[in-house]
Each structure stands twice: as C-alpha cells, then as structure tokens.
Design a protein around this motif. Structure first.
Motif, PDB file in Angstrom:
ATOM      1  N   SER A   1      48.657  44.503  43.028  1.00 31.77           N
ATOM      2  CA  SER A   1      48.035  44.278  41.719  1.00 31.77           C
ATOM      3  C   SER A   1      48.442  42.923  41.147  1.00 31.77           C
ATOM      4  O   SER A   1      47.623  42.223  40.541  1.00 31.77           O
ATOM      5  CB  SER A   1      48.411  45.397  40.744  1.00 31.77           C
ATOM      6  N   THR A   2      49.719  42.548  41.357  1.00 31.13           N
ATOM      7  CA  THR A   2      50.180  41.239  40.895  1.00 31.13           C
ATOM      8  C   THR A   2      49.491  40.128  41.671  1.00 31.13           C
ATOM      9  O   THR A   2      49.055  39.127  41.096  1.00 31.13           O
ATOM     10  CB  THR A   2      51.709  41.115  41.059  1.00 31.13           C
ATOM     11  N   LEU A   3      49.382  40.330  42.981  1.00 29.21           N
ATOM     12  CA  LEU A   3      48.695  39.348  43.823  1.00 29.21           C
ATOM     13  C   LEU A   3      47.244  39.179  43.375  1.00 29.21           C
ATOM     14  O   LEU A   3      46.740  38.057  43.290  1.00 29.21           O
ATOM     15  CB  LEU A   3      48.744  39.803  45.280  1.00 29.21           C
ATOM     16  N   THR A   4      46.583  40.287  43.066  1.00 26.69           N
ATOM     17  CA  THR A   4      45.201  40.233  42.602  1.00 26.69           C
ATOM     18  C   THR A   4      45.090  39.450  41.299  1.00 26.69           C
ATOM     19  O   THR A   4      44.154  38.674  41.101  1.00 26.69           O
ATOM     20  CB  THR A   4      44.652  41.659  42.402  1.00 26.69           C
ATOM     21  N   SER A   5      46.063  39.652  40.416  1.00 29.01           N
ATOM     22  CA  SER A   5      46.038  38.914  39.140  1.00 29.01           C
ATOM     23  C   SER A   5      46.201  37.420  39.377  1.00 29.01           C
ATOM     24  O   SER A   5      45.582  36.609  38.682  1.00 29.01           O
ATOM     25  CB  SER A   5      47.121  39.432  38.196  1.00 29.01           C
ATOM     26  N   TYR A   6      47.026  37.037  40.378  1.00 27.72           N
ATOM     27  CA  TYR A   6      47.161  35.623  40.731  1.00 27.72           C
ATOM     28  C   TYR A   6      45.794  35.056  41.138  1.00 27.72           C
ATOM     29  O   TYR A   6      45.387  33.981  40.698  1.00 27.72           O
ATOM     30  CB  TYR A   6      48.136  35.440  41.907  1.00 27.72           C
ATOM     31  N   TYR A   7      45.116  35.806  42.009  1.00 27.15           N
ATOM     32  CA  TYR A   7      43.807  35.342  42.506  1.00 27.15           C
ATOM     33  C   TYR A   7      42.798  35.219  41.370  1.00 27.15           C
ATOM     34  O   TYR A   7      42.087  34.213  41.262  1.00 27.15           O
ATOM     35  CB  TYR A   7      43.284  36.294  43.576  1.00 27.15           C
ATOM     36  N   LEU A   8      42.727  36.230  40.511  1.00 29.15           N
ATOM     37  CA  LEU A   8      41.729  36.225  39.440  1.00 29.15           C
ATOM     38  C   LEU A   8      41.992  35.131  38.408  1.00 29.15           C
ATOM     39  O   LEU A   8      41.054  34.560  37.858  1.00 29.15           O
ATOM     40  CB  LEU A   8      41.677  37.595  38.765  1.00 29.15           C
ATOM     41  N   LYS A   9      43.270  34.829  38.159  1.00 29.32           N
ATOM     42  CA  LYS A   9      43.584  33.742  37.225  1.00 29.32           C
ATOM     43  C   LYS A   9      43.049  32.416  37.751  1.00 29.32           C
ATOM     44  O   LYS A   9      42.457  31.622  37.016  1.00 29.32           O
ATOM     45  CB  LYS A   9      45.097  33.649  37.014  1.00 29.32           C
ATOM     46  N   THR A  10      43.254  32.177  39.042  1.00 30.12           N
ATOM     47  CA  THR A  10      42.750  30.946  39.659  1.00 30.12           C
ATOM     48  C   THR A  10      41.231  30.951  39.690  1.00 30.12           C
ATOM     49  O   THR A  10      40.582  29.937  39.405  1.00 30.12           O
ATOM     50  CB  THR A  10      43.293  30.803  41.093  1.00 30.12           C
ATOM     51  N   CYS A  11      40.654  32.100  40.015  1.00 28.05           N
ATOM     52  CA  CYS A  11      39.199  32.241  40.086  1.00 28.05           C
ATOM     53  C   CYS A  11      38.563  31.952  38.735  1.00 28.05           C
ATOM     54  O   CYS A  11      37.509  31.296  38.651  1.00 28.05           O
ATOM     55  CB  CYS A  11      38.847  33.644  40.554  1.00 28.05           C
TER      56      CYS A  11
ATOM     57  N   ASN B   1      37.977  45.712  41.223  1.00 26.87           N
ATOM     58  CA  ASN B   1      38.283  46.971  40.534  1.00 26.87           C
ATOM     59  C   ASN B   1      37.520  48.148  41.125  1.00 26.87           C
ATOM     60  O   ASN B   1      38.032  49.273  41.166  1.00 26.87           O
ATOM     61  CB  ASN B   1      37.968  46.839  39.040  1.00 26.87           C
ATOM     62  N   LYS B   2      36.303  47.892  41.587  1.00 23.82           N
ATOM     63  CA  LYS B   2      35.447  48.963  42.092  1.00 23.82           C
ATOM     64  C   LYS B   2      35.810  49.373  43.520  1.00 23.82           C
ATOM     65  O   LYS B   2      35.824  50.559  43.848  1.00 23.82           O
ATOM     66  CB  LYS B   2      33.989  48.497  42.048  1.00 23.82           C
ATOM     67  N   HIS B   3      36.134  48.396  44.377  1.00 22.61           N
ATOM     68  CA  HIS B   3      36.229  48.701  45.806  1.00 22.61           C
ATOM     69  C   HIS B   3      37.587  48.414  46.465  1.00 22.61           C
ATOM     70  O   HIS B   3      37.832  48.912  47.562  1.00 22.61           O
ATOM     71  CB  HIS B   3      35.155  47.921  46.582  1.00 22.61           C
TER      72      HIS B   3
ATOM     73  N   ASP C   1      42.246  50.206  44.183  1.00 22.96           N
ATOM     74  CA  ASP C   1      42.843  51.528  44.414  1.00 22.96           C
ATOM     75  C   ASP C   1      43.315  51.716  45.851  1.00 22.96           C
ATOM     76  O   ASP C   1      44.358  52.332  46.094  1.00 22.96           O
ATOM     77  CB  ASP C   1      41.832  52.626  44.061  1.00 22.96           C
ATOM     78  N   TYR C   2      42.550  51.195  46.793  1.00 20.65           N
ATOM     79  CA  TYR C   2      42.893  51.380  48.208  1.00 20.65           C
ATOM     80  C   TYR C   2      44.226  50.705  48.544  1.00 20.65           C
ATOM     81  O   TYR C   2      45.033  51.257  49.307  1.00 20.65           O
ATOM     82  CB  TYR C   2      41.784  50.810  49.083  1.00 20.65           C
ATOM     83  N   PHE C   3      44.475  49.534  47.978  1.00 18.71           N
ATOM     84  CA  PHE C   3      45.669  48.755  48.355  1.00 18.71           C
ATOM     85  C   PHE C   3      46.790  48.803  47.311  1.00 18.71           C
ATOM     86  O   PHE C   3      47.802  48.118  47.481  1.00 18.71           O
ATOM     87  CB  PHE C   3      45.284  47.288  48.581  1.00 18.71           C
ATOM     88  N   LYS C   4      46.639  49.600  46.254  1.00 22.31           N
ATOM     89  CA  LYS C   4      47.595  49.515  45.131  1.00 22.31           C
ATOM     90  C   LYS C   4      49.042  49.853  45.515  1.00 22.31           C
ATOM     91  O   LYS C   4      49.981  49.337  44.903  1.00 22.31           O
ATOM     92  CB  LYS C   4      47.132  50.392  43.974  1.00 22.31           C
ATOM     93  N   LYS C   5      49.229  50.704  46.530  1.00 23.89           N
ATOM     94  CA  LYS C   5      50.598  51.073  46.935  1.00 23.89           C
ATOM     95  C   LYS C   5      51.025  50.380  48.229  1.00 23.89           C
ATOM     96  O   LYS C   5      52.050  50.725  48.812  1.00 23.89           O
ATOM     97  CB  LYS C   5      50.698  52.591  47.099  1.00 23.89           C
ATOM     98  N   SER C   6      50.269  49.430  48.676  1.00 24.92           N
ATOM     99  CA  SER C   6      50.539  48.811  49.977  1.00 24.92           C
ATOM    100  C   SER C   6      51.732  47.855  49.930  1.00 24.92           C
ATOM    101  O   SER C   6      52.063  47.290  48.888  1.00 24.92           O
ATOM    102  CB  SER C   6      49.302  48.045  50.459  1.00 24.92           C
ATOM    103  N   ASP C   7      52.352  47.703  51.081  1.00 28.11           N
ATOM    104  CA  ASP C   7      53.432  46.729  51.275  1.00 28.11           C
ATOM    105  C   ASP C   7      52.806  45.486  51.894  1.00 28.11           C
ATOM    106  O   ASP C   7      52.379  45.504  53.054  1.00 28.11           O
ATOM    107  CB  ASP C   7      54.505  47.322  52.198  1.00 28.11           C
TER     108      ASP C   7
END
Length: 369
Positions: free
Chosen positions: A64-74, A91-93, A96-102
């Motif tokens: 989720s933190t990584l996604t926020s990094y990407y969206l800020k740049t985007c 958010n749609k696809h 949720d699938y990767f939220k607990k991933s390492d």
C-alpha cells in the motif's frame, strides 16, 4: 583502510556508509577500540547493523505504501484523467490482492499466478487485463527506483493476445439520417455531432473549444487543449500528444452551422443571465462547461425510435476517417488531421478500411487477356 593503529596504541575504526542523498556529504563513523581484535569486531558489527537497518527499512515498505509512492508521482507527471484511471484501476483490481504481500518475495511466478487469477474471473477482456498488468509493472518499477527490490518481477510477462473488434462507423447517408432524427430546435446537439463527423476531433478536444479558437478567415479550428471532469472539477490540459496540437480546416457549411449555434447560445445565455464572450466554451449551455456524458447518452436517445444502429461517441472519429478514405485521402493527410504521432499509428488503426489493393491489381490483369 578501515582499521588503523593510532600513535597512542589504540585502534581506530573508519567505516563509510555512502553519501547523504540531500547534502552529498559522506556518512561515516570513527570509533576507537583498545585492541586490533576489538576494532575488527566493532567494524563487523557496525556494518551488520547498517545492513540490518537497510533491510528493515525495505521490509517496512508494504504494498500500500509502494502504491502511494507510485500514485504521488503519477499525479505530478500525468494528466488528471490518467491519474484518476490509475487510481481506480489499482483500488478495483490490484490493492486487495497484494495488500499482505512481502515485496521481497514476489517473483515472476507470483505475477503469472495473479494474471491467471484475473483471467479466471471471466469478467475482464484481454485488453483490460493487459492494462492492469501494465499498471502493476509501473508500481514495481517504482519499487526498483526506490531500491526496495532489485528487479521488477513483471518483466518479461507477455501481453495477452487481442481480438480486434469490428470497427463501427456511420457512412454519410447514416449520419444524415441521424442528424434528421435530432429536433431542429436542438441546435447544440446537431452542431456537436456534425463537427465530430466532419473533423474527427476527440470529444475532450471539442468540449475544450472556445469561440476564439475558430478562425473564420482561414476557415480553421485551432486545437490546442483538451478537457476532462475529475471529481467534480473541470480541468483543461494540453492535448493527448504534441502532434495533437494542430489546426483543422473546416468547410463553409460547418462554419455557418457553428455561427448559427453561436447566436442561439447568446440568446440562451441572456435568458440565464450568463456572460457570453469569445472565451465561452462552444458547447456550453449553462453556467458550467459541458460533460461528454450527455453527448454519449443522446446518441442512443435520438436513435431509439429508428432502425439506425447507435455508435459510440468515439466512433464519430472513426466515421470521419472512413469518410476521408472513401474520398481518396492518403495516410499522411489523415494522420495530420487526427493528430496522430506517426503515420504508422494511422495505418495500424485504420489500414483495414482502405480498399483491397490486391483485388484492384488482379482486376487489371483481365485487360491483358
């Protein structure tokens, strides 16, 4: 040398941890030990602590933190509607699938498994899945740039094959039938669809047009901007690509139709108490600029009591190209009119609409017999 003996018999450890990314100054420490053995042990411990801290920092970054990094740049680098689409898609696809991933343990195989998960949903087209995978790859590119992971696990994941749907468009006689279905007092809609059919402008380009973009002397429309609505805000941006900035030649009858709509718009604005000027948006009919949704919905509405099959708003662009091809226009002319980045783009999208040259060649051989 990381360990050296000083004049007083003690040993100094000199460990560098690189450079501060902001100040450019070297990050280093120089503790003192009584013996060489203690100094070497101290040096080893310092390096281990540094590597442990780096590892913890990397592991502390979740998806989720990584996604926020990407969206800020985007959000900074992209147009608002593209950012909005990326945010929705994640958010749609994806989220949720990767939220607990390492992040450190995601491999190429996990990415393939995710793509298979999307396929198994049986609700997404191959094109949609390819778009989702492209966004996921951009997120992992961000992880590489942030030095969270060493390589993007999405690399070398092939795109799913696409089935090209038959392109829909109206021929001139079908467009005339459509225009005749629109009540004559609805001048704005008659003007909007006529402009779309006779210029091939994108809907965002059309809705961003102001009256001062029309050059009545040269009979041209200056296309320099596009627009979109994002979360209730009307946003004007530069067009899709630099090639989209162009001037479109228009015919005399279209100019007269635009001028007639302008007089009707002025009367409407006077009734509503709205100031009208050359900076007014051409297809504005109230105190705020128009959304494209109404022009999309009205196509089906006007066609509902007829035998005419509705097309999408974007298909007016295809209809214009089909019209130009039927008139014998070449690829370069069409490319410039549409604002494509290259002739190859025009060929890839519209090449199948051109008459079959092999058939023409074969027919000519009859003259030899």
């Amino acid at each position: 040398m990381a360990v050296k003996k000083l004049k007083d018999g003690t040993w100094q450890v000199d460990v560098s941890f690189g450079f501060d990314p902001i100040t450019g100054e070297r990050i280093r420490t120089r503790p003192i030990a009584k013996t060489k053995k203690e100094a070497l042990a101290l040096e080893a411990n310092l390096r281990k602590e540094y590597e442990d801290i780096r590892a913890r920092n990397k592991n502390a970054v979740g998806f989720s933190t990584l996604t926020s990094y990407y969206l800020k740049t985007c959000k900074i680098d992209s147009k608002p509607n593209y950012f909005q689409n990326q945010e929705y898609l994640i958010n749609k696809h994806i989220a949720d699938y990767f939220k607990k991933s390492d992040l450190q343990k995601i491999s190429h195989r996990e990415i393939i498994n995710y793509r298979e998960h999307l396929i198994d949903l049986n609700t997404l087209s191959n094109k949609s899945i390819n778009n989702i995978m492209a966004t996921l790859s951009k997120i992992f590119d961000t992880a590489v740039h942030e030095e969270i992971i060493k390589a993007n696990p999405c690399k070398n994941v092939k795109r799913l094959p696409l089935t090209r749907n038959k392109m829909k468009f109206w021929r001139p006689e079908e467009f005339k039938e459509f225009i005749n279905l629109i009540p004559k007092d609805q001048v704005m809609f008659r003007t909007f669809y006529t402009l779309a059919f006779l210029t091939g402008l994108r809907s965002g380009e059309m809705l961003a047009l102001q009256w001062n973009d029309i050059d009545k002397i040269l009979k041209e429309i200056d296309v320099r901007k596009s627009c979109t609505w994002v979360k209730g805000e009307f946003i004007v941006t530069v067009p899709k690509t630099k090639n989209s900035i162009r001037r479109i030649s228009v015919n005399e009858k279209l100019l007269k139709l635009l001028e007639y709509w302008k007089t009707q718009q002025k009367k409407l604005f006077e009734e509503l108490g709205i100031l009208h000027s050359d900076e007014t948006y051409i297809f504005q009919y109230k105190d705020i600029p128009s959304r494209k949704d109404i022009f999309s919905r009205k196509i089906k509405y006007f066609c509902k009591d007829s035998n005419l099959e509705p097309i999408r708003l974007h298909d007016f662009r295809h209809s214009h190209v089909a019209l130009l091809i039927n008139q014998g226009e070449d690829y370069i002319t069409i490319k410039e009119r549409l604002g494509h980045g290259s002739v190859q783009t025009t060929i890839d999208v519209y090449g199948h609409l051109y008459p079959n040259k092999q058939k023409e060649m074969a027919d000519k051989l009859d003259d030899l017999l």
